[in-house]
Structure formats: structure tokens, C-alpha cells
Design a protein around this motif. Structure first.
Motif, PDB file in Angstrom:
ATOM      1  N   SER A   1       0.838  -1.186   0.000  1.00  0.00           N
ATOM      2  CA  SER A   1       0.000   0.000   0.000  1.00  0.00           C
ATOM      3  C   SER A   1       0.881   1.246   0.000  1.00  0.00           C
ATOM      4  CB  SER A   1      -0.899   0.006   1.237  1.00  0.00           C
ATOM      5  OG  SER A   1      -1.551   1.259   1.378  1.00  0.00           O
TER       6      SER A   1
ATOM      7  N   GLU B   1       0.270   4.114   1.039  1.00  0.00           N
ATOM      8  CA  GLU B   1       0.180   4.816   2.315  1.00  0.00           C
ATOM      9  C   GLU B   1       1.116   4.218   3.355  1.00  0.00           C
ATOM     10  OE1 GLU B   1      -3.881   4.660   3.456  1.00  0.00           O
ATOM     11  OE2 GLU B   1      -4.545   6.081   1.914  1.00  0.00           O
ATOM     12  N   ASP B   2       1.638   3.036   3.066  1.00  0.00           N
ATOM     13  CA  ASP B   2       2.493   2.319   4.002  1.00  0.00           C
ATOM     14  C   ASP B   2       3.975   2.497   3.682  1.00  0.00           C
ATOM     15  OD1 ASP B   2       2.400   0.712   6.322  1.00  0.00           O
ATOM     16  OD2 ASP B   2       2.867  -1.083   5.168  1.00  0.00           O
TER      17      ASP B   2
ATOM     18  N   GLY C   1      -0.283   8.281  -4.082  1.00  0.00           N
ATOM     19  CA  GLY C   1      -0.775   8.069  -2.728  1.00  0.00           C
ATOM     20  C   GLY C   1       0.299   7.949  -1.672  1.00  0.00           C
TER      21      GLY C   1
ATOM     22  N   THR D   1       2.622   9.529   0.953  1.00  0.00           N
ATOM     23  CA  THR D   1       2.594  10.776   1.723  1.00  0.00           C
ATOM     24  C   THR D   1       3.837  10.995   2.576  1.00  0.00           C
ATOM     25  OG1 THR D   1       1.414   9.670   3.532  1.00  0.00           O
ATOM     26  CG2 THR D   1       0.073  10.729   1.832  1.00  0.00           C
TER      27      THR D   1
END
Length: 253
Positions: A143, A145-146, A205, A207
Motif C-alpha cells: 500500500s 500509504e504504508d 498516494g 505521503t
């Protein structure tokens, strides 16, 4: 050996760094820690520099050195090709070392927050435009986000003059990157590789992005720069993981 280590919240069993010019045996325009074996330096000196690097970092294995072609091919460590034509490499097992060579292009080091996956990316403007970042993120299978990403030393926005076709290639994909280009003399544009990479990462995605402050062109004492010097050496950006319970591998104190 003068090393740059990412300041990021990676697990302690994720090891990463970028070399500089200092700490090797090469001379002249390659002085001193040239790690590129394709730039005209004496092969024996490059081999000695790579051996010094392995010792200084207590590397668990020889890095997978790539034949970088400014594209978006991604390979995994553990393959059968000794020097694959690719611009990104990923590892999903402890002890495998990812590495890319740069001398103005942008190196990216990536890991997940669990320290199970790692990647190194070579991103010049052609690779960025072709999608090398997106290809690497997809190959990692985690992911976004990970993920943690560190941007290593590259030519800075005050020095990287490009033609209008380069700007057009990026705007065709994402018109929002106009801020990454500043008008220069003679119809040229000053491009911000760090900003372009951040835009690509944000769109995917990601961040948690760190680094992106060191300019290779403006610091000849510390960094090789192809745009500045023409014939020159290469720095290496490396990342690898060890088993969470094994503190014997990694950087030597």
C-alpha cells in the motif's frame, strides 16, 4: 568514508545510505570513491572502491548493480542476470542489497513501515517522465500509504536547465507540475527533479517523503556531477534489510 544516511522513521533493521566522493582510491576526475564501472575509471580502482564500500557498510551481500538505461524497468534481487538493464531494483528478503548509481539524476530509496520490502530507483527526467516511480511502486506490491521514500542528492532546480520539450512531456501527463519549472534564458526551463518526484509520489498516494535537499551540481567537493564536469564518477544509493532480531549486520559503528 563520507556517507549520507536518510533521516526517516524506518525500522532499525532497514539500512540505507548514499555515498559521496570521499573515501575511495580513484584519482583525478574520479576522485575518490567512484563506484561506476562504465565511466572510464580504472577497473581495478572501481573494484577496490566497491570492496571498501562493502566493508564500511558491513553489507550482507554484493549489491545488484544495474545497467541503467533511463527507462522504467524494475527487477528483483536474486535474479539470474548479473547486470540487468533496469533503473529500479526491489528486494523482499533480508540480506539482499539494492543499489543505483547517480551523478545528477535523482536516487530514491523506498521501504515499507514494517521493513519487509525495499527498493532503489534511478530517476533522471526521462525515467520520471516514463513512469519509473509508478512502476516501482506497483512492483513492490505494498500500500502506498504504508511506504517511506527518501530522495537522495541530485542536480538542484537552480542548475538543471532543460528544453521546452522536457517541460511539455511532464505537463502532458500532469498539468499541475508547472510550478516545478521556472523560465530561464534562451527558451530554457529550470526543472526541479525533487518537486517532479514528489508530484508523482503524491499522485500515487505516497505521503511520507523525506530528503530532497542536496544539490550535486553546486557542491563539487562532495558530489560527482555529470552536468557540471562531463567525465566524472558515480555515487551509490543503497538500501537493504536484515532480520529484525539480527543486529550484527548493517552499519559499523
Amino acid at each position: 568514508m563520507d556517507l549520507i544516511r536518510p533521516e526517516w522513521p524506518a525500522p532499525p533493521w532497514v539500512h540505507a545510505c548514499c555515498t559521496t566522493r570521499g573515501g575511495g582510491v580513484s584519482t583525478g576526475v574520479y576522485g575518490t570513491l567512484n563506484l561506476g564501472d562504465h565511466v572510464g575509471d580504472a577497473p581495478g580502482r572501481v573494484a577496490r572502491n566497491r570492496a571498501l564500500l562493502r566493508t564500511a557498510l558491513a553489507l550482507p551481500a554484493e549489491p545488484l548493480w544495474l545497467n541503467q538505461v533511463h527507462g522504467c524497468t524494475v527487477v528483483r534481487t536474486g535474479g539470474r542476470v548479473a547486470r540487468p538493464a533496469a533503473d529500479a531494483v526491489i528486494a523482499c528478503r533480508p540480506g539482499s542489497v539494492c543499489a543505483v548509481l547517480t551523478a545528477d539524476c535523482l536516487p530514491l530509496l523506498i521501504c515499507d513501515r514494517q521493513g519487509r520490502r525495499a527498493a532503489a530507483v534511478h530517476a533522471g527526467w526521462r525515467g520520471l517522465a516514463a513512469g519509473v516511480i509508478e512502476a516501482t511502486l506497483s512492483a513492490l506490491g505494498a500500500s502506498c500509504e504504508d511506504l517511506l521514500v527518501w530522495l537522495g542528492p541530485a542536480i538542484g532546480p537552480a542548475a538543471f536547465a532543460v528544453g521546452g520539450e522536457v517541460r511539455a512531456a511532464f505537463l502532458a501527463v500532469n498539468p499541475e507540475v508547472t510550478s516545478a519549472f521556472q523560465a530561464g534564458p534562451g527558451g530554457k526551463w529550470f526543472a526541479d527533479l525533487f518537486a517532479l518526484a514528489r508530484h508523482r509520489l503524491a499522485r500515487a498516494g505516497v505521503t511520507q517523503v523525506y530528503g530532497g535537499t542536496d544539490c550535486t551540481y553546486s557542491d563539487p567537493e562532495r558530489f560527482f556531477s555529470y552536468r557540471r564536469d562531463g567525465v566524472t564518477g558515480r555515487m551509490a544509493s543503497l538500501i537493504w534489510t536484515t532480520s529484525p532480531g539480527d543486529r550484527r549486520l548493517g552499519f559499523l559503528d
